[in-house]
Motif scaffolding. Sequence first.
Motif, PDB file in Angstrom:
ATOM      1  N   LEU A  84       0.819  -1.202   0.000  1.00  0.00           N
ATOM      2  CA  LEU A  84       0.000   0.000   0.000  1.00  0.00           C
ATOM      3  C   LEU A  84       0.857   1.257   0.000  1.00  0.00           C
ATOM      4  O   LEU A  84       0.433   2.302  -0.511  1.00  0.00           O
TER       5      LEU A  84
ATOM      6  N   ALA B 133      -6.308   2.116   3.537  1.00  0.00           N
ATOM      7  CA  ALA B 133      -4.957   2.360   3.040  1.00  0.00           C
ATOM      8  C   ALA B 133      -4.321   3.565   3.708  1.00  0.00           C
ATOM      9  O   ALA B 133      -3.149   3.518   4.133  1.00  0.00           O
TER      10      ALA B 133
ATOM     11  N   TYR C  76      -3.013   1.752   7.217  1.00  0.00           N
ATOM     12  CA  TYR C  76      -1.713   1.256   6.757  1.00  0.00           C
ATOM     13  C   TYR C  76      -0.657   2.358   6.624  1.00  0.00           C
ATOM     14  O   TYR C  76       0.521   2.100   6.883  1.00  0.00           O
TER      15      TYR C  76
END
Length: 388
Positions: free
Chosen positions: A202, A278, A282
């Motif tokens: 990502l 994302a 992340y």
Amino acid sequence: MTEYSQSRGGGGEVLDGGFARVLETSLAAWSLYGEMDAWRRAWGRALDAVGLGPQETPGRVVLARPPVTLKAYHRPAEGGPAVLLVPAPFKRAYLWDLAPRASVVRRCLEAGFRVYLLQWEPPGEAEAEYGLAQYAGRLLLEALEAVAADGGAARPGLIAHSLGGTFAAAFTAAHPERVGALALLAAPLHFGEGIGAFGRTLAALSRTGLPERLPGNVPGSYLNTLSVLASPKTFQLDRWLDWLSSMGDAEAAQTHLRVERWALDETPLPRKLFAEIAAWLYREDRFMRGTLELGGRRAAPERLAIPVLCAADPRCDIVPPQSVVPFYEALPGANKALLWYHGDTGVAIQHVGLLVGRNAHRRLWPEILRWLSGALAHDGSGKRGQQG
């Protein structure tokens, strides 16, 4: 400090321009992913026809509203503590009830629990703007309200896997009064570019741009492509090696094939949810940093002053120990447990072995359910109708 082994990379340790170009190529094929989803579902139905479909426990629907269905697997008058099972949002929930010998639903029923299973349904146009506030907030709250209305409990236990565990942990941190105990299985909880295969992928995707310019929700086959790019060892090589290891064992081979059939059932994700996972999780690690908000409530590990169990695979590149142990150590409560899962033969993808593997069902699940039963008995949430 808890000791654990370092997870080795599964392919993709070096995010150079070539890897970014592969991601850009996958975006260029966006229009094909919907067709791939349809083809994979058709192939799954063909496997059902030859007896490789799930062998699910009979249940009843207690809630159905886009994009969730909630099923119960007991009679309303039955006693025992209640548990809500929370899967990852991009695959079908029957992985928790794959076959009699590989069924978390059945293990929980045998242990005396009242069992509810949440099924994430494919989002439609109306759900395209659903994000973490809905998936890790309002939808879980509605499911818990349905459990209470069914006589389950005002504060049931949550058992959650993979990204479903991330949602369950964030929800419980924002609403600790709603949950009696929390069991997180192979759930990513601490994020960053250097933590796990998806952290690397990502990060690279962010440099090519999330698919914001592309139409519709994020197709399941695109998520499958990202998974393979993130860790080809986990999602390709290890699956073939597991099949070779299973060929002399009829039970293991059957479970492997049923998992492979399940893997064909990708579910799309709302574009907003994908983007927030994302960016907020992340890349920015908002949950561990205590900056994640769900519906105006802050979600952070230090707010989880309830019993929490974490189970993880120390060799996993998808959810490595670095994604679990810092969260576990940040928990404020004394009633917490950390279990290690060391894999199985016949599970196809080791990341799902905690749900379907023989070692998991023989060794880990009795321990998980004993711990959960004790935690809920101490909390009192097994008493039907108690208010949180």
